[in-house]
Design an enzyme around this catalytic site. Structure first.
Site, PDB file in Angstrom:
ATOM      1  CG  ASP A 260      -2.931   3.820  -3.673  1.00  0.00           C
ATOM      2  OD1 ASP A 260      -3.887   3.056  -3.914  1.00  0.00           O
ATOM      3  OD2 ASP A 260      -2.998   4.726  -2.804  1.00  0.00           O
ATOM      4  CD  GLU A 261      -5.059  -0.340  -1.177  1.00  0.00           C
ATOM      5  OE1 GLU A 261      -5.073  -0.940  -0.091  1.00  0.00           O
ATOM      6  OE2 GLU A 261      -6.088   0.121  -1.714  1.00  0.00           O
TER       7      GLU A 261
ATOM      8  CG  ASP B 112      -1.931   1.097   1.250  1.00  0.00           C
ATOM      9  OD1 ASP B 112      -1.972   1.869   0.278  1.00  0.00           O
ATOM     10  OD2 ASP B 112      -2.686   1.202   2.235  1.00  0.00           O
TER      11      ASP B 112
END
Length: 418
Positions: free
Chosen positions: A117-118, A23
């Protein structure tokens, strides 16, 4: 499971299932600080364009003042008068994200890109190659930094939900390991609404059955949740006990719908403004359909009024299409049926049945070959020089705000479009 195998597990030699969640930390703001060293260590808020009035995300320095995603910019500046406002640069965020995901793919092919973003990494099969899950979690963090120069938080556990929970525990730049044999006990006193996917609606249902913390879930038969929520309910029952059965999904699912929307100036009543925004959304949607070789026949077009809600409807074209002019004609008709000049603030156009299968054309309707050729040329030019380098003349006056990145963004497949 034999006692010997259990002892080997706990010694860190082998996990029956190992999931890593990577993350990124305040991703958009971190990219801006990476590109602008003078902003590092300062309170920064990213907004949708220079005229943006809402905070998309903020740096950790800004969060220390109480600034949150979704906050109005004027309120954020009252909390932090020295706040730096930065217009979003979606193409740059996509570029950095792609580099990160490509780097993580070198660790395992079993990767699910959860958002820009993960990413979930299933490293179960990699233990004999790279070592313990803990070691691979550290490797993932190093790969991210080498690919982007950015920090991330990492959670390592035996299932997706617990790994995601672990990644949230020490931000920014955190690293948390919850071995699968400790997951149930670790989650025991955690509120169920802290787990990914359990919002207030499901949380309220669980509360009415006496389930406030994950440990309370043992009091409720799995059949109660299955009856109310189906397979999702069964998954939630296991999630709360540290045994989420959901696998890492490596394939991008076919879209059930595909659409574009935009916030308009508050109190818009001008027909010309509405038509410009409508054409903009129709052309974006058509270009996206063509890019992935999709057509659609059923579309929704609507305007949102703060007083009356959504004004619009669903209609269909004569045959499946990916031509912006045809979608615009249908959208104009749908809006004319419901909109009578009320004050509106948002527009949405959605293809409800996008598909790439063979088209069943009407016997009396020949395809417009010339329009298809024009669209192909326009797409080639825009792919090379940028979106709307060439397009319908009215779009010269379209909104100047940049595109936004959908939560379901993927670097490959139909969700790549921003």
């Amino acid at each position: 499971m034999t006692m010997l195998w259990q002892t080997a597990q706990q010694a860190g030699k082998y996990w029956p299932r190992a999931i890593i969640l990577v993350d990124m930390n305040a991703f958009f703001a971190s990219v801006e600080q990476l590109d602008h060293p003078e902003w590092r260590g300062r309170a920064l808020a990213v907004t949708n364009g220079k005229q943006g009035t809402c905070v998309i995300t903020s740096s950790y320095e800004a969060r220390a003042f109480g600034i949150k995603t979704g906050m109005r910019l004027d309120e954020a500046k009252r909390l932090c008068p020295d706040l730096i406002q930065v217009p979003a640069h979606p193409e740059r965020y996509v570029q950095v994200s792609r580099a990160i995901m490509e780097a993580l793919a070198s660790l395992t092919p079993d990767m699910e890109i959860f958002s820009i973003d993960e990413a979930f990494l299933d490293v179960t099969r990699c233990q004999s190659l790279f070592g313990t899950p803990e070691a691979m979690g550290l490797m993932a963090r190093e790969l991210v930094f080498k690919a982007s120069g950015l920090l991330c938080s990492v959670g390592v556990s035996g299932d997706k939900t617990t790994a995601k929970f672990a990644a949230k525990q020490r931000k920014p730049n955190g690293f948390t390991v919850i071995p699968p044999w400790q997951s149930k006990e670790r989650l025991k006193h955690v509120l169920v609404t802290e787990l990914c996917g359990i919002k207030s609606g499901i949380g309220g249902f669980l509360a009415r059955h006496g389930v406030l913390t994950c440990g309370d879930m043992e009091k409720v038969p799995i059949s109660v949740l299955a009856k109310r929520f189906g397979n999702l309910g069964r998954r939630i029952w296991y999630m709360c006990q540290g045994a989420d059965p959901d696998p890492v999904h490596t394939q991008v699912a076919s879209p059930k719908s595909m659409g574009h929307g935009k916030v308009m100036p508050p109190g818009t009543r001008d027909m010309h403004v509405v038509e410009t925004y409508l054409m903009h959304m129709c052309e974006k949607l058509a270009s996206r359909l063509r890019h992935h070789h999709f057509h659609a026949q059923h579309f929704f077009a609507g305007l949102r009024s703060r007083e009356f809600g959504w004004l619009g409807g669903v209609g269909q074209t004569l045959q499946p299409t990916n031509d912006g002019r045809e979608i615009f004609q249908l959208g104009s008709f749908l809006l004319a049926q419901r909109w009578e000049g009320e004050s509106v603030c948002q527009i949405q156009v959605t293809a409800l049945d996008p598909g790439s299968g063979g088209l069943q054309l009407d016997f009396f309707t020949a395809p417009d070959i010339r329009r298809c050729q024009i669209n192909d040329v326009v797409d080639d030019i825009n792919d090379r020089f940028g979106e709307f380098t060439i397009g319908p003349a009215p779009l010269l006056f379209r909104s100047a705000t940049p595109n936004v990145i959908a939560p379901a963004w993927k670097p490959d497949g139909h969700r790549q479009t921003i």
